[in-house]
Design a protein around this motif. Structure first.
Motif, PDB file in Angstrom:
ATOM      1  N   GLN A 201       0.820  -1.211   0.000  1.00 18.33           N
ATOM      2  CA  GLN A 201       0.000   0.000   0.000  1.00 18.33           C
ATOM      3  C   GLN A 201       0.860   1.270   0.000  1.00 18.33           C
ATOM      4  O   GLN A 201       0.458   2.295  -0.531  1.00 18.33           O
ATOM      5  N   ASP A 202       2.048   1.204   0.607  1.00 16.33           N
ATOM      6  CA  ASP A 202       2.917   2.374   0.724  1.00 16.33           C
ATOM      7  C   ASP A 202       3.563   2.769  -0.601  1.00 16.33           C
ATOM      8  O   ASP A 202       3.982   3.904  -0.772  1.00 16.33           O
ATOM      9  N   VAL A 203       3.678   1.812  -1.511  1.00 12.28           N
ATOM     10  CA  VAL A 203       4.388   2.073  -2.768  1.00 12.28           C
ATOM     11  C   VAL A 203       3.453   2.069  -3.975  1.00 12.28           C
ATOM     12  O   VAL A 203       3.896   1.932  -5.114  1.00 12.28           O
ATOM     13  N   GLY A 204       2.156   2.237  -3.712  1.00 16.93           N
ATOM     14  CA  GLY A 204       1.188   2.370  -4.798  1.00 16.93           C
ATOM     15  C   GLY A 204       0.837   1.088  -5.518  1.00 16.93           C
ATOM     16  O   GLY A 204       0.389   1.126  -6.667  1.00 16.93           O
ATOM     17  N   LEU A 205       0.997  -0.060  -4.850  1.00 18.93           N
ATOM     18  CA  LEU A 205       0.700  -1.339  -5.490  1.00 18.93           C
ATOM     19  C   LEU A 205      -0.561  -2.008  -4.950  1.00 18.93           C
ATOM     20  O   LEU A 205      -0.819  -3.161  -5.255  1.00 18.93           O
ATOM     21  N   ALA A 206      -1.344  -1.302  -4.162  1.00 18.30           N
ATOM     22  CA  ALA A 206      -2.577  -1.893  -3.609  1.00 18.30           C
ATOM     23  C   ALA A 206      -3.489  -2.312  -4.743  1.00 18.30           C
ATOM     24  O   ALA A 206      -3.698  -1.575  -5.707  1.00 18.30           O
ATOM     25  N   GLY A 207      -4.005  -3.523  -4.647  1.00 20.65           N
ATOM     26  CA  GLY A 207      -4.937  -4.021  -5.649  1.00 20.65           C
ATOM     27  C   GLY A 207      -4.280  -4.521  -6.926  1.00 20.65           C
ATOM     28  O   GLY A 207      -4.959  -4.946  -7.852  1.00 20.65           O
ATOM     29  N   ILE A 208      -2.962  -4.497  -6.979  1.00 21.16           N
ATOM     30  CA  ILE A 208      -2.220  -4.923  -8.167  1.00 21.16           C
ATOM     31  C   ILE A 208      -2.073  -6.445  -8.150  1.00 21.16           C
ATOM     32  O   ILE A 208      -1.934  -7.068  -7.101  1.00 21.16           O
ATOM     33  N   ALA A 209      -2.042  -7.059  -9.318  1.00 21.86           N
ATOM     34  CA  ALA A 209      -1.928  -8.512  -9.450  1.00 21.86           C
ATOM     35  C   ALA A 209      -0.569  -9.011  -8.955  1.00 21.86           C
ATOM     36  O   ALA A 209       0.442  -8.302  -9.034  1.00 21.86           O
ATOM     37  N   ASP A 210      -0.566 -10.240  -8.468  1.00 22.51           N
ATOM     38  CA  ASP A 210       0.646 -10.845  -7.926  1.00 22.51           C
ATOM     39  C   ASP A 210       1.850 -10.791  -8.876  1.00 22.51           C
ATOM     40  O   ASP A 210       2.953 -10.478  -8.431  1.00 22.51           O
ATOM     41  N   PRO A 211       1.690 -11.100 -10.172  1.00 21.20           N
ATOM     42  CA  PRO A 211       2.864 -11.037 -11.056  1.00 21.20           C
ATOM     43  C   PRO A 211       3.503  -9.648 -11.098  1.00 21.20           C
ATOM     44  O   PRO A 211       4.738  -9.530 -11.167  1.00 21.20           O
ATOM     45  N   ASP A 212       2.691  -8.615 -11.017  1.00 19.30           N
ATOM     46  CA  ASP A 212       3.225  -7.251 -11.030  1.00 19.30           C
ATOM     47  C   ASP A 212       3.926  -6.919  -9.715  1.00 19.30           C
ATOM     48  O   ASP A 212       4.928  -6.202  -9.704  1.00 19.30           O
ATOM     49  N   ILE A 213       3.413  -7.440  -8.615  1.00 21.38           N
ATOM     50  CA  ILE A 213       4.060  -7.238  -7.316  1.00 21.38           C
ATOM     51  C   ILE A 213       5.414  -7.953  -7.296  1.00 21.38           C
ATOM     52  O   ILE A 213       6.420  -7.398  -6.849  1.00 21.38           O
ATOM     53  N   LEU A 214       5.447  -9.170  -7.821  1.00 17.73           N
ATOM     54  CA  LEU A 214       6.710  -9.907  -7.900  1.00 17.73           C
ATOM     55  C   LEU A 214       7.723  -9.172  -8.772  1.00 17.73           C
ATOM     56  O   LEU A 214       8.912  -9.101  -8.437  1.00 17.73           O
TER      57      LEU A 214
END
Length: 116
Positions: free
Chosen positions: A31-44
């Protein structure tokens, strides 16, 4: 010291306990880096690009995506999977032991279930 990224649904009590015990810990939340709600592959992908080991409770999908990346010869900064029923104190102790006794590179391209 390890650089960590707490997954969106990772127990906030564990994050707070880690920071209380190790105030200089390098940890950010999705949530701190603007990735809330983003798909797992994008987080990885973000975690790999930013050299951050992911802390997650997700045993169902995130590990599969991590292994997909590895199968495609893409790196993973590391993934620590903690059972969400693991008591906060024990999770904190386990993570701090790893954080203080290992190097970032040791966890690259590894998906690890905790406790060890």
């Amino acid at each position: 010291m390890l650089r960590l990224l707490a997954d969106e649904n990772f127990n906030g009590d564990v994050v707070r306990a880690l920071l209380l015990r190790q105030p200089d810990l390098d940890i950010v939340r999705v949530q701190d880096v603007g990735l809330a709600g983003i798909a797992d592959p994008d987080i990885l992908a973000w975690a790999a690009a930013n050299d951050r080991i992911i802390l997650t409770h997700d045993r169902a999908t995130l590990p599969d995506y991590a292994f997909e990346r590895l199968g495609a010869s893409e790196s993973v900064a590391g993934v620590f999977i903690l059972n969400d029923r693991f008591p906060v104190g024990h999770a904190t102790d386990e993570l701090l032991l790893i954080i203080t006794s290992s190097e970032q590179a040791e966890w690259r391209d590894r998906v690890v279930h905790l406790p060890l």
